[in-house]
Design a protein around this motif. Structure first.
Motif, PDB file in Angstrom:
ATOM      1  N   LEU A 175      29.608  85.563  53.827  1.00  0.00           N
ATOM      2  CA  LEU A 175      28.198  85.565  53.440  1.00  0.00           C
ATOM      3  C   LEU A 175      27.415  84.486  54.189  1.00  0.00           C
ATOM      4  O   LEU A 175      26.274  84.705  54.605  1.00  0.00           O
ATOM      5  N   LYS A 176      28.052  83.333  54.369  1.00  0.00           N
ATOM      6  CA  LYS A 176      27.390  82.263  55.115  1.00  0.00           C
ATOM      7  C   LYS A 176      27.209  82.656  56.580  1.00  0.00           C
ATOM      8  O   LYS A 176      26.138  82.439  57.161  1.00  0.00           O
ATOM      9  N   GLU A 177      28.241  83.245  57.163  1.00  0.00           N
ATOM     10  CA  GLU A 177      28.172  83.643  58.575  1.00  0.00           C
ATOM     11  C   GLU A 177      27.092  84.696  58.804  1.00  0.00           C
ATOM     12  O   GLU A 177      26.429  84.704  59.846  1.00  0.00           O
ATOM     13  N   LEU A 178      26.882  85.569  57.824  1.00  0.00           N
ATOM     14  CA  LEU A 178      25.902  86.648  57.950  1.00  0.00           C
ATOM     15  C   LEU A 178      24.510  86.246  57.456  1.00  0.00           C
ATOM     16  O   LEU A 178      23.607  87.076  57.397  1.00  0.00           O
ATOM     17  N   LYS A 179      24.363  84.965  57.102  1.00  0.00           N
ATOM     18  CA  LYS A 179      23.072  84.443  56.619  1.00  0.00           C
ATOM     19  C   LYS A 179      22.623  85.122  55.322  1.00  0.00           C
ATOM     20  O   LYS A 179      21.428  85.287  55.066  1.00  0.00           O
ATOM     21  N   LEU A 180      23.575  85.525  54.504  1.00  0.00           N
ATOM     22  CA  LEU A 180      23.275  86.155  53.215  1.00  0.00           C
ATOM     23  C   LEU A 180      23.443  85.188  52.045  1.00  0.00           C
ATOM     24  O   LEU A 180      23.053  85.494  50.921  1.00  0.00           O
ATOM     25  N   PHE A 181      24.035  84.055  52.311  1.00  0.00           N
ATOM     26  CA  PHE A 181      24.418  83.102  51.272  1.00  0.00           C
ATOM     27  C   PHE A 181      23.171  82.461  50.649  1.00  0.00           C
ATOM     28  O   PHE A 181      22.253  82.060  51.352  1.00  0.00           O
ATOM     29  N   SER A 182      23.141  82.385  49.331  1.00  0.00           N
ATOM     30  CA  SER A 182      21.986  81.772  48.665  1.00  0.00           C
ATOM     31  C   SER A 182      22.442  80.722  47.665  1.00  0.00           C
ATOM     32  O   SER A 182      23.585  80.748  47.182  1.00  0.00           O
ATOM     33  N   ASN A 183      21.559  79.804  47.336  1.00  0.00           N
ATOM     34  CA  ASN A 183      21.807  78.758  46.345  1.00  0.00           C
ATOM     35  C   ASN A 183      21.436  79.309  44.971  1.00  0.00           C
ATOM     36  O   ASN A 183      20.270  79.581  44.688  1.00  0.00           O
ATOM     37  N   MET A 184      22.437  79.484  44.117  1.00  0.00           N
ATOM     38  CA  MET A 184      22.195  80.054  42.790  1.00  0.00           C
ATOM     39  C   MET A 184      21.891  78.996  41.729  1.00  0.00           C
ATOM     40  O   MET A 184      21.639  79.332  40.574  1.00  0.00           O
ATOM     41  N   ASP A 185      21.893  77.727  42.114  1.00  0.00           N
ATOM     42  CA  ASP A 185      21.621  76.662  41.137  1.00  0.00           C
ATOM     43  C   ASP A 185      20.283  76.825  40.418  1.00  0.00           C
ATOM     44  O   ASP A 185      20.208  76.625  39.193  1.00  0.00           O
ATOM     45  N   PRO A 186      19.181  77.174  41.117  1.00  0.00           N
ATOM     46  CA  PRO A 186      17.909  77.343  40.398  1.00  0.00           C
ATOM     47  C   PRO A 186      17.969  78.429  39.325  1.00  0.00           C
ATOM     48  O   PRO A 186      17.378  78.276  38.246  1.00  0.00           O
ATOM     49  N   LEU A 187      18.677  79.522  39.587  1.00  0.00           N
ATOM     50  CA  LEU A 187      18.818  80.584  38.582  1.00  0.00           C
ATOM     51  C   LEU A 187      19.694  80.130  37.416  1.00  0.00           C
ATOM     52  O   LEU A 187      19.438  80.471  36.259  1.00  0.00           O
ATOM     53  N   ILE A 188      20.739  79.368  37.725  1.00  0.00           N
ATOM     54  CA  ILE A 188      21.599  78.828  36.662  1.00  0.00           C
ATOM     55  C   ILE A 188      20.769  77.964  35.711  1.00  0.00           C
ATOM     56  O   ILE A 188      20.884  78.053  34.489  1.00  0.00           O
ATOM     57  N   LYS A 189      19.909  77.139  36.299  1.00  0.00           N
ATOM     58  CA  LYS A 189      19.039  76.274  35.497  1.00  0.00           C
ATOM     59  C   LYS A 189      17.984  77.089  34.758  1.00  0.00           C
ATOM     60  O   LYS A 189      17.724  76.869  33.563  1.00  0.00           O
ATOM     61  N   LYS A 190      17.375  78.031  35.457  1.00  0.00           N
ATOM     62  CA  LYS A 190      16.295  78.835  34.872  1.00  0.00           C
ATOM     63  C   LYS A 190      16.769  79.595  33.645  1.00  0.00           C
ATOM     64  O   LYS A 190      16.068  79.658  32.631  1.00  0.00           O
ATOM     65  N   TYR A 191      17.961  80.164  33.716  1.00  0.00           N
ATOM     66  CA  TYR A 191      18.479  80.969  32.607  1.00  0.00           C
ATOM     67  C   TYR A 191      19.465  80.205  31.724  1.00  0.00           C
ATOM     68  O   TYR A 191      20.118  80.799  30.874  1.00  0.00           O
ATOM     69  N   GLN A 192      19.546  78.891  31.926  1.00  0.00           N
ATOM     70  CA  GLN A 192      20.315  78.009  31.053  1.00  0.00           C
ATOM     71  C   GLN A 192      21.765  78.463  30.876  1.00  0.00           C
ATOM     72  O   GLN A 192      22.305  78.484  29.764  1.00  0.00           O
ATOM     73  N   LEU A 193      22.397  78.844  31.984  1.00  0.00           N
ATOM     74  CA  LEU A 193      23.792  79.270  31.917  1.00  0.00           C
ATOM     75  C   LEU A 193      24.670  78.053  31.635  1.00  0.00           C
ATOM     76  O   LEU A 193      24.627  77.061  32.359  1.00  0.00           O
ATOM     77  N   ASP A 194      25.474  78.127  30.599  1.00  0.00           N
ATOM     78  CA  ASP A 194      26.329  77.018  30.181  1.00  0.00           C
ATOM     79  C   ASP A 194      27.641  77.053  30.960  1.00  0.00           C
ATOM     80  O   ASP A 194      28.575  77.774  30.604  1.00  0.00           O
ATOM     81  N   LEU A 195      27.730  76.251  32.024  1.00  0.00           N
ATOM     82  CA  LEU A 195      28.922  76.251  32.871  1.00  0.00           C
ATOM     83  C   LEU A 195      30.120  75.596  32.192  1.00  0.00           C
ATOM     84  O   LEU A 195      31.257  75.773  32.654  1.00  0.00           O
ATOM     85  N   SER A 196      29.892  74.864  31.108  1.00  0.00           N
ATOM     86  CA  SER A 196      31.010  74.229  30.401  1.00  0.00           C
ATOM     87  C   SER A 196      31.921  75.263  29.744  1.00  0.00           C
ATOM     88  O   SER A 196      33.043  74.953  29.359  1.00  0.00           O
TER      89      SER A 196
END
Length: 446
Positions: A117-138
């Protein structure tokens, strides 16, 4: 959900939910509903939207996709349609999709896919969505989260785990009973399993019985996080830890009667066949092994925890999880993230676990349900949850350590099995081949 397949599961779901196994389901369906019910969370559009979801047949076939993705999503979000793209079919690989201008919204694959995905320039940072939707990574097993960052070489999440392939030691109870040898137990080391295998290796009534197949040496290498390259991208295969690793594999596998031709190569399929025929007593395998063995009639087997390295107790082999990545080009990132949240609910994770796709939730009760919905094991007192008891390891794989460098290691060990080289010579030759390969890689991709 395939209710015919999981008859006892469908009858008992309500009771399970309300007795606390599904920790959040009773209060509104888990994480995926949190954003919808919490006034502080972002609003969720009710407009119809299609999420193009690309994966492979080995991760989710069409029936599994319906069970774990389509049905749960449409139940929570009727406006979201999830379109299945099977990258295993001819002309539908990720590279081919991109070349055709068909960029999926979601790509699910293993560690190599994150790099692709990185090589094909498709890779994205999902951190903003994790924060936006309050996903509990714990809620998620830490090693499976770490794996995504290690494989993508980022300090943010470009993917999140969905399930993990679990590992265990399978043993043929009929052979142990036949030769009066005690069954293996949870918590055994490689040496202990190797010693047990030697007790079972013998010729009896003209048949050669073998004690143990440990799979490839790379499995144990990943378990103890032993690297192939140093920080300067130079091979370290001639160092003492690598010699100890090869010596250990020789001890547990390479002895007369156990590793004679045609078993003097690392061929997993041949050894699964030998196990099913009752000629191999133990095999170190994984989730797919369990699903394969269930099809063999009258095979009396059970499972204990994966053999452990005595200097790294408590760990199975490496994390082996498909990761859910939202592409940078997707126009429906929010809807795609709601699909992810749905798949990470306790209810879906429990369904995955019960069908031998190990949950990535940090939840002992869910892990204890591993494999219990598989019809062939119903009513049998099997130790299925042993496959989910140990923590997975997370080897910090250097940039240039990939499948081709792993093959150099595998080929080196096979040369020892075939008695073509001793351990020191095999590692010295592999060290030279590794350096040449990595030098070529650096020139092509500095």
């Amino acid at each position: 959900m395939n209710r015919k397949r999981n008859g006892s599961w469908s009858k008992g779901l309500s009771a399970v939910i309300c007795t606390g196994l599904l920790l959040t389901a009773c209060s509104g369906g888990g994480e995926a509903n949190k954003a919808k019910d919490d006034p502080k969370s972002p609003g969720i559009s009710k407009d119809p939207v299609t999420v193009k979801f690309a994966t492979t047949q080995g991760i989710f076939n069409e029936a599994e996709f319906k069970q774990y993705v389509t049905d749960p999503v449409v139940k929570k979000y009727p406006n979201i349609t999830v379109e299945y793209i099977n990258m295993s079919t001819q002309g539908s690989s990720l590279n081919e999709l991109v070349s055709a201008g068909t960029i999926p919204d979601v790509v699910v694959g293993y560690g190599a896919t994150l790099k692709q995905l990185k090589e094909l320039k498709l890779f994205s940072n999902m951190d903003p969505l994790i924060k936006k939707y309050q996903l509990d990574l714990s809620r998620i097993i830490p090693q499976t989260l770490e794996y995504t960052k290690v494989n993508s070489d980022t300090d943010y999440y470009g993917g999140l785990p969905l399930f993990n392939n679990a590992f265990g030691l399978f043993y043929n109870k009929t052979l142990f009973d036949k030769f009066g040898v005690p069954y293996p137990k949870d918590g055994m080391t490689w040496e202990e399993v190797g010693d047990l295998g030697k007790k079972l290796t013998r010729v009896y009534d003209g048949t050669q019985y073998r004690g143990f197949f440990p799979d490839g040496v790379n499995r144990m290498i990943n378990q103890i996080e032993l690297l192939q390259l140093n920080k300067d991208n130079k091979s370290i295969l001639t160092t003492e830890p690598w010699k100890k690793a090869f010596d250990l594999w020789n001890y547990v596998y390479n002895y007369p009667g156990n590793a004679d031709a045609p078993y003097n190569t690392i061929n997993f399929g041949n050894n699964v066949t030998a196990f099913g025929k009752g000629e191999l007593a133990m095999i170190a395998g994984y989730s797919a092994t369990l699903l394969s063995l269930r099809k063999i009639p009258d095979l009396n087997f059970d499972i204990v925890t994966y053999p452990q390295h005595k200097d790294h107790m408590g760990y199975s082999t490496n994390v082996d999880t498909p990761n859910f990545s939202i592409t940078e080009q997707s126009k429906v990132k929010d809807a795609a993230f709601l699909v992810l949240q749905t798949m990470l609910t306790d209810e879906v994770q429990l369904d995955l676990a019960r069908n031998a796709k190990m949950s990535i939730l940090n939840n002992d009760q869910v892990r204890a349900e591993f494999g219990k919905a598989i019809p062939e094991f119903q009513g049998k007192n099997m130790n299925l949850s042993a496959m989910a008891k140990l923590k997975p390891s997370v080897p910090k794989t250097p940039k240039y350590s990939t499948s081709d460098t792993n093959k150099i290691v595998s080929d080196a060990y096979e040369s020892v099995l075939k008695k073509e080289k001793d351990v020191n010579t095999a590692l010295r030759d592999a060290d030279e081949a590794m350096n040449k390969l990595v030098e070529q890689k650096i020139k092509l991709n500095p």
